[in-house]
Design an enzyme around this catalytic site. Structure first.
Site, PDB file in Angstrom:
ATOM      1  N   CYS A   1       3.470  -9.927 -11.370  1.00 65.10           N
ATOM      2  CA  CYS A   1       4.626  -9.244 -10.776  1.00 65.10           C
ATOM      3  C   CYS A   1       5.186 -10.066  -9.623  1.00 65.10           C
ATOM      4  O   CYS A   1       5.760 -11.120  -9.852  1.00 65.10           O
ATOM      5  CB  CYS A   1       4.231  -7.820 -10.368  1.00 65.10           C
ATOM      6  SG  CYS A   1       5.653  -6.718 -10.134  1.00 65.10           S
TER       7      CYS A   1
ATOM      8  N   HIS B   1       1.329  -5.190 -15.036  1.00 65.99           N
ATOM      9  CA  HIS B   1       0.070  -5.199 -14.291  1.00 65.99           C
ATOM     10  C   HIS B   1      -1.124  -4.880 -15.192  1.00 65.99           C
ATOM     11  O   HIS B   1      -1.460  -3.708 -15.395  1.00 65.99           O
ATOM     12  CB  HIS B   1       0.125  -4.157 -13.166  1.00 65.99           C
ATOM     13  CG  HIS B   1       1.096  -4.475 -12.090  1.00 65.99           C
ATOM     14  ND1 HIS B   1       0.756  -5.204 -10.976  1.00 65.99           N
ATOM     15  CD2 HIS B   1       2.412  -4.155 -11.949  1.00 65.99           C
ATOM     16  CE1 HIS B   1       1.808  -5.329 -10.181  1.00 65.99           C
ATOM     17  NE2 HIS B   1       2.831  -4.704 -10.758  1.00 65.99           N
TER      18      HIS B   1
ATOM     19  N   GLU C   1      -4.159  -5.296 -14.325  1.00 69.60           N
ATOM     20  CA  GLU C   1      -5.219  -4.794 -13.447  1.00 69.60           C
ATOM     21  C   GLU C   1      -5.184  -3.283 -13.287  1.00 69.60           C
ATOM     22  O   GLU C   1      -6.163  -2.681 -12.819  1.00 69.60           O
ATOM     23  CB  GLU C   1      -5.143  -5.469 -12.062  1.00 69.60           C
ATOM     24  CG  GLU C   1      -4.018  -5.021 -11.166  1.00 69.60           C
ATOM     25  CD  GLU C   1      -2.699  -5.731 -11.403  1.00 69.60           C
ATOM     26  OE1 GLU C   1      -1.808  -5.622 -10.547  1.00 69.60           O
ATOM     27  OE2 GLU C   1      -2.563  -6.397 -12.461  1.00 69.60           O
TER      28      GLU C   1
END
Length: 224
Positions: A87, A196, A198
Site C-alpha cells: 500500500c 494488504h 497481512e
C-alpha cells in the site's frame, strides 16, 4: 527470518505486518524509525508497511521516499536484498525509483476500504512460491491512491519480462492499468502491492488467504 519494518510518521500497519511475520517465523521483526540511517546487519527482508506517511501530503509516499532510512533501503535492494512494500509502501517504492510507475487516485475518486480478489501471476518468487500460478486469494484494500499507472515502455517491460506478480480478479475497482495489483523488480527481490495480505493471516480476523505470502518468505529465508 530476520526482518525489519520501517516506521514513518503516519504509518499505521506496522503492527499488523509484525504479527504476520512473527506468526510464520516465530521471530519478532525489528522496528526502525524513518530517521535511522543504517539497517541492521544480516537482514533477510525490509518491509515498507501501509498507512499515510506524512499525511499523504504532496504525492503519497513522496516525502517518505526522501527519509534518511531510504538510502539504506536502496543500498539493501541494490545488493540483492528483499524488500516488500504494501500500500503506502508500494507508493514509496515507486517514488524512490525502486519500482517503475506511479499510484494515482482511484478511478472512482473515492477511498476504497473493502476486500478484493487477486490472481497470482508469478508463483516462483520468494514472496509467492506457496501459492499456485493462477490461484486467486482475498486481501484487503484500504487506499485512495491505488490506481497503478506506467508509460507504454514500462508496461511492455513489466508484461514482457513477467514482472507482474498479482492482478485484480473481477472488478477493477481502482482502475489500475492491466488490472495490476503488484509488481516485481527485474531480479524478483522487490515486491510492491496495494492490497494488504497481512490483514488475512488469522482465521479469527479476516481469514488466512494472505498467509501463503508470509509462509513463502519464511521458508525462503529458512533454507537460504
Amino acid at each position: 527470518m530476520k526482518a525489519a519494518i520501517i516506521v514513518f510518521p503516519g504509518t499505521n500497519r506496522e503492527r499488523d505486518m509484525a504479527l504476520a511475520l512473527e506468526r510464520v517465523s516465530g521471530r519478532k521483526p525489528e522496528m526502525l524509525w524513518h530517521r535511522d540511517t543504517e539497517l541492521p546487519q544480516g537482514l533477510d527482508l525490509v518491509v515498507l508497511p501501509g498507512g499515510f506517511s506524512y499525511g499523504d501530503y504532496l504525492r503519497c509516499g513522496a516525502m517518505a521516499a526522501q527519509s534518511p532510512i531510504m538510502a539504506a533501503v536502496k543500498r539493501h535492494a541494490e545488493r540483492g536484498g528483499h524488500v516488500l512494500g504494501v500500500c503506502n509502501g508500494f507508493q514509496m517504492l515507486t517514488e524512490a525509483g525502486l519500482l517503475p510507475g506511479a499510484l494515482l487516485r482511484n478511478a472512482s475518486l473515492r477511498f476504497l476500504a473493502m476486500d478484493c480478489r487477486m490472481r497470482v501471476e508469478r508463483a516462483d518468487t520468494a514472496f509467492t512460491h506457496q501459492f499456485q500460478r493462477g490461484q486467486t486469494f482475498t486481501a484487503t484494500m484500504a487506499h485512495g491512491d491505488g490506481n497503478y499507472f506506467c508509460d507504454d515502455a514500462a508496461l511492455e517491460r513489466l508484461e514482457g519480462e513477467g514482472l507482474v506478480a498479482l492482478r485484480y480478479e473481477g472488478e477493477n475497482l481502482n482502475g489500475s492499468i492491466n488490472r495490476i495489483a503488484g509488481i516485481l523488480s527485474p531480479n524478483l527481490r522487490v515486491l510492491g502491492l496495494m492490497p494488504h495480505p497481512e490483514n488475512c493471516v488469522d482465521p479469527l480476523v479476516g481469514g488466512t488467504d494472505g498467509l501463503p505470502m508470509f509462509q513463502s518468505l519464511a521458508e525462503s529465508f529458512a533454507t537460504a
